[in-house]
Design an enzyme around this catalytic site. Structure first.
Site, PDB file in Angstrom:
ATOM      1  N   ASP B  64       1.326  -1.246  -0.524  1.00  0.00           N
ATOM      2  CA  ASP B  64       0.008  -0.317  -0.330  1.00  0.00           C
ATOM      3  C   ASP B  64       0.823   1.281  -0.597  1.00  0.00           C
ATOM      4  O   ASP B  64       1.079   2.509  -0.671  1.00  0.00           O
ATOM      5  CB  ASP B  64      -1.009  -0.117   1.243  1.00  0.00           C
ATOM      6  N   GLU B 135      -2.968  -5.123  -3.128  1.00  0.00           N
ATOM      7  CA  GLU B 135      -1.276  -4.635  -2.649  1.00  0.00           C
ATOM      8  C   GLU B 135      -0.189  -5.188  -1.885  1.00  0.00           C
ATOM      9  O   GLU B 135       0.803  -4.954  -1.879  1.00  0.00           O
ATOM     10  CB  GLU B 135      -2.515  -4.042  -1.964  1.00  0.00           C
TER      11      GLU B 135
END
Lengths: 242, 242
Positions: B64, B135
């Site tokens: 992320d 992610e």
């Protein structure tokens, strides 16, 4: 040393500025205009285009992201058996505005920042000026060099000398006491107010807001009143830059 | 090609898996265990230590952050005359959970993810499974290679083929209509409720919450009712994964 660095350091009319920066950075900066931009607060932004002023805000956006990534990796590797909730919390202890302001002060960035001290606007008063410039500086390093150089700067020049991660890990920030203490010191009145509660028993959700001198500064929602107050207080500390 | 890649691609017992991954990544993965971890949902996490399960959540935290940094740079360079508010908004259009779920589906990650489909928990139902794995994959690439490789993967394999940034720029997400449409489709009741208003005239601050089937899904606070509703609706869309 590349020729451009030799020029910047010994010949350029900016050589004094370059030496100060070199001391902070640990390397000779190449593209000086990036660093000058990083230290230009929006109160003294140049009008580049209609409706667009060139200040450090864009570099701050970039630097914030790079800093977030570097700190994420550092914590990921330092704590192999901690879950993402812990990592997220630790990161926000490191990159919160107050901590960045402190780091910026330690690096001595205050002397380099240009801003309009007549326009005593909220940002300057609240002192996010320092933290903003700190993030913008990281954005500038990234563009001047690359990711690895930003990572090295953050690790060697910020984290190792100035951040005690183990101590940070122990400190549970008690935002409620922090807010109350600050209000006492500043002679301001603080109240926590229950706005609503929904649901029943264990699933009851409390919604609490915090008022400072009758003005709302934050809300918190949680399944315990204590936590809802904590969240509201944290928000207020953020807004008030405590 | 390094020997480890030749081994992974032609000799290893995982060579089928390596070929599928190579097609997705555009390079031969080195440390396969990282990718396997990226596709392991917490419902099938391995108990590594007391109180700690090894799943893709930690890699998701790292990925992320890396994704955020790469997209920040891309937008910073694509829009030299836009302020940080615009850049922040554009980034969230790209990295919001729904969009990441879509991208993950386009890359075909669904087939690679292992999860316990008996434990029909909220995360799986809501489908954030795909975006989380996406992610985590970026986190795995970062650790297997480096920042430059993650950046190249995101730019060449995600942004160029799958994201139309100019179209995204035009689309103002109307969260209120989005929420209302979804509720109509799902036969659920939606209400916006004014909780409180403070101040007077132009400085009046509205606090609005949105209820879906009488349960609160979000709050919004702004100086216009319309904006407060928009913020509350956006929050509800996020929670409901609309």
């Amino acid at each position: 040393m590349p020729i451009s660095s030799i020029y910047n350091l010994y010949i350029s009319s900016d050589k004094e500025y370059v030496r100060i920066l070199t001391n902070i950075l640990g390397f000779v900066p190449r593209n000086l205009s990036l660093y000058k931009l990083a230290f230009r607060h929006k109160s003294v932004g140049n009008h580049v285009k209609k409706g667009f002023k060139d200040s450090n805000e864009r570099l701050e956006f970039l630097g914030d992201a790079i800093l977030g990534a570097v700190i994420a990796e550092l914590l990921f590797k330092k704590y192999p058996f901690k879950d993402e909730g812990f990592l997220t919390e630790m990161r926000s202890k490191i990159v919160n505005r107050n901590h960045l302001n402190q780091l910026s002060r330690k690096l001595g960035l205050g002397h380099l920042i240009s801003y309009d001290n007549k326009s005593a606007n909220r940002t300057i008063q609240q002192g996010s000026l320092l933290g903003d410039a700190f993030e913008a500086l990281i954005g500038a390093i990234y563009l001047d060099k690359n990711y690895a150089a930003s990572r090295k700067f953050i690790t060697d020049r910020i984290v190792k000398p100035h951040i005690d991660i183990d101590t940070l890990e122990q400190t549970e920030t008690n935002y409620k006491s922090k807010l109350i203490e600050w209000c006492q010191r500043e002679g301001r009145d603080v109240t926590f107010e229950l706005i609503s509660e929904e649901g029943e028993g264990r699933a009851r959700l409390f919604n609490i807001r915090v008022l400072v001198d009758s003005e709302e500064y934050g809300q918190g929602q949680d399944y315990t009143k204590k936590n809802a107050e904590k969240i509201a207080a944290e928000r207020a500390c953020e807004v008030l830059n405590i």
